[in-house]
Design an enzyme around this catalytic site. Sequence first.
Site, PDB file in Angstrom:
ATOM      1  N   LYS A  52       5.990  -2.633   2.525  1.00  0.00           N
ATOM      2  CA  LYS A  52       5.222  -1.569   1.863  1.00  0.00           C
ATOM      3  C   LYS A  52       3.995  -1.247   2.711  1.00  0.00           C
ATOM      4  O   LYS A  52       3.320  -2.166   3.198  1.00  0.00           O
ATOM      5  CB  LYS A  52       4.811  -2.013   0.456  1.00  0.00           C
ATOM      6  CG  LYS A  52       4.154  -0.897  -0.369  1.00  0.00           C
ATOM      7  CD  LYS A  52       3.810  -1.351  -1.791  1.00  0.00           C
ATOM      8  CE  LYS A  52       3.199  -0.213  -2.612  1.00  0.00           C
ATOM      9  NZ  LYS A  52       2.818  -0.631  -3.978  1.00  0.00           N
ATOM     10  N   SER A  95       4.199  -1.639 -10.559  1.00  0.00           N
ATOM     11  CA  SER A  95       4.625  -0.988  -9.306  1.00  0.00           C
ATOM     12  C   SER A  95       5.745  -1.680  -8.549  1.00  0.00           C
ATOM     13  O   SER A  95       6.266  -1.128  -7.588  1.00  0.00           O
ATOM     14  CB  SER A  95       3.430  -0.805  -8.374  1.00  0.00           C
ATOM     15  OG  SER A  95       2.626   0.254  -8.821  1.00  0.00           O
ATOM     16  N   SER A  98       4.452   2.334  -7.897  1.00  0.00           N
ATOM     17  CA  SER A  98       4.079   2.951  -6.653  1.00  0.00           C
ATOM     18  C   SER A  98       4.930   2.524  -5.450  1.00  0.00           C
ATOM     19  O   SER A  98       4.971   3.221  -4.449  1.00  0.00           O
ATOM     20  CB  SER A  98       2.619   2.613  -6.345  1.00  0.00           C
ATOM     21  OG  SER A  98       2.480   1.226  -6.115  1.00  0.00           O
TER      22      SER A  98
END
Lengths: 477, 484
Positions: B76, B175, B151
Amino acid sequence: MEWEVVIGLEIHAQLSTKSKIFSGASTAFGAMPNTQACAVDLGFPGVLPVLNSEAVTMAVKFGLSVDAPISKRSVFARKNYFYPDLPKGYQISQFELPVVGKGSIDIELEDGESKTIGITRAHLEEDAGKSLHEDFQGKTGIDLNRAGTPLLEIVSEPDMRSAKEAIAYMKKIHSLVQYLEICDGNMQEGSFRCDANVSLRKKGAEKLGTRAELKNINSFRFVERAINVEIERQAEILESGGKVVQETRLYDDALNKTFSMRSKEEANDYRYFPDPDLLPLEIDDAFIEAQKKTLPELPDQKKRRFIDQYALSLYDASILTSNKDLAAYYEQVVDASGKQSKLSVNWVNGELAASLNKENMQIAQSPIKATDLGVMVGLISAGEITGKIAKTVFEYMWNGEGDPLAIIDKHGLKPITDSAELEKLVDDIIAANPKQVEQYQGGQQKLLGYFVGQAMKVTKGKADPAQLNQLIKKKLK
Amino acid sequence: MHSKSIVELNDGLKKGEFSSVELTQHYLQRIKKLDSKLNAFITVCDDSALEQAKQADQRIKAGQSSLLTGIPYAHKDIFCTDGIKTSCGSKMLDSFTAPYDAYVTELLKKDGAVMLGKTNMDEFAMGSSSETSFYGPVRNPWNTACVPGGSSGGSAAAVAANLAPLATGTDTGGSIRQPAALCGITGIKPTYGRVSRYGMIAFASSLDQGGPFARSAEDAAYLLQVMSGFDQRDSTCVDKPVPDYTKSLGDSISGLTIGVPNEYFSDGLDTGVAQSIEQAIKVYEKLGAKIKKITLPNTNLSVPAYYVVAPAECSSNLSRYDGVRFGHRCDDPENLEDLYERSRGEGFGDEVKRRIMLGTYVLSAGYYDAYYLKAQKVRRLISNDFKAAFSDVDVIMGPTTPEVAFKLGEKTADPVTMYLSDIFTIAVNLAGLPGLSIPAGMVNDLPVGLQIIGDYFSEAKLLNVAHQFQQETDWHKQSPKAFS
């Protein structure tokens, strides 16, 4: 109208840890800009603070030395505001729960009385960097070497009633942090700074007046002057029926005036909240007890001991113990002098202090070693040199010649003790001053001093005045 | 090759059936070919990935391989990577290359894992749909008209589309779990303090926690094993030994007590999702688990409390993006004020600005007690709810999200509706508990996520509970057709 002055001080003492309060970067002063700022100090994305335990130890020591409770649990909070030298956009400080609670310290007033000044709290926080406006023509340079340096903010109660008291308090704290070896006390480098809250109220009134906060005053002299001009300014406003505005003011030492920096309305809303990156700081009893054991002899304890052990006056003892290095120096002098504590204090607080003062030097920078001075004091008390010769010896020592015995030897300062030599010398003087001899023998006894003086002049002070006295008296009988 | 489990990949690498370089090339080719449909990656690291793979091959040959040596993963773009851009999905950091690795990055490097690239995400992890990214929205591999959740949408989409066998994520309010659910994969948010936050760009420090995405609980166990551990650079990281997560994967769950909270099956829940979850719970009953109805009475307070605490922390955390030292700086600032206003105005997107404003407001003088302090109290109530529940049950189960993946743009106009997609996940962050999501059904050809919540540091148990389900079912084995 008679006004009462009310002063409270916020002192920022830079803790002399090797690394910063929340990072491993060095805290050494004077490095090239931005060479001592790591990613944490620069507030880079993703980096996190880790508390330096050395800073906590130092704060605890301070708390213990002012009889303040140490918080078992204290909390670091974020003080949010934007400024280019504040990398994260917030300063990590302590707000609701500081590490050191309410304590106090005694100061001595000029009349010899002492007064207790309350300490509201002391808390740990990080320093910001420096904005440099000079040298960058219309731009601002940022040096973040100082960012993250540990500070202990020591907040006093509004207990001081004059600039003199404020200075006495400030000096006392200054001395204390150096005794504790938690701050080097260097005001030029900004290691010890002070903000002063000043207000006036009608004599006898309970309620405090509106205060102004004076910032940026970085020497004892400026603090005193800044407070005094601020007192005058506020008194003028109040006398003319005006109102003092709560604001932050800057002292300009060149103009000897204070200027408004920002008013209460313009003040930041710092939006304090507990820093979620740091757990509450927990300190247990065992740690506090351990720190208690490491506390050095503190100024007041040392002062009492000096009075007892060396039979010094309160005045002398106060001067000597106001500075840890000076006190240590004195004790070395006494030791080397053969326990001549009174004669030693005369030389340390007298000749030596005056010379250091003249050159604006600290005791640590003294060109005369304590042992040398002590040996010299010993020679005086043993009657081996006269006070006058001692002053000459002192000069040579000050100029770096060291060992007083070697100086005496080298410069021929040995006292003349040979009575035959002295007798000859006295005979010559008597022969050269028939008029004075006549007057003396005619009853003007005070002329004895004249003959002794002449003899001292000829011997360049190397004769013992008492011995001369006797000899001249005998010769002129 | 891309349907193999981590056990199979490790086996193949060790036996020399294929090399890490081959494996890495395979994934890099898939990314090149397929990611244009998803936009899951912000940065693809062909060269450094192949270099890492080469080194991994040498290690494997030397018999020095570790858990993930030679295994590719997607990272990420919130984790700092030394020398490789770390954008956090924001224009603000479009030009930012960290001069250091996050601790998680460091651990993965040390283990010999191969970083394929950095994945797309909601800007600064603020969002539930991966639509707020400066680099454009991520699409759901099951239906590219739908969002992958957020997210960590890029990571979830990448694993679901077999563009990486593993991916990292972070979970502040859901998330990891919510995009895992919406993309039909396994994702676990560990206990707060289990995974170091050092070098993981902060959104809300007291809630943020890194964790893995994988296609199965077993695969996730491998990545979590590597990501976990004490780091003295994160003061909130807990110094507690990390158990061997794969070791307990075979344990029987007969006699396990599963708490099912009434509050998680309320009006807002899609009926199809509800049915899937009920079916999943039946599977557990079959495996010998006991089901117990429980109540978490303060569940309805979790979203409001979260939207005080998280913005408050983020408003302060994001103050460092001021255009002074790194990141976006506006052109020709007139003065300091202008520098701040335009750098931040231009660098941040709308959702980030909304939360900064919200957070600044709740911390302001006069509002702090009413909002921030109150929210902290609510947080305690929520923790107490869970504490009470865990005195009776071993794990808690319910839906991860109230509905399956929604369409792109469907909720962007109404932030509150968007915020409510995290209604079942947020409380877990507020309490600091571990939670995971596994695929447990399909509604309208879109995956349904089953959320399993455990007590503090019960990751091993959660992974096994999930693993047992995956031994009985094959929801986790399904792949979107276009990417299988």
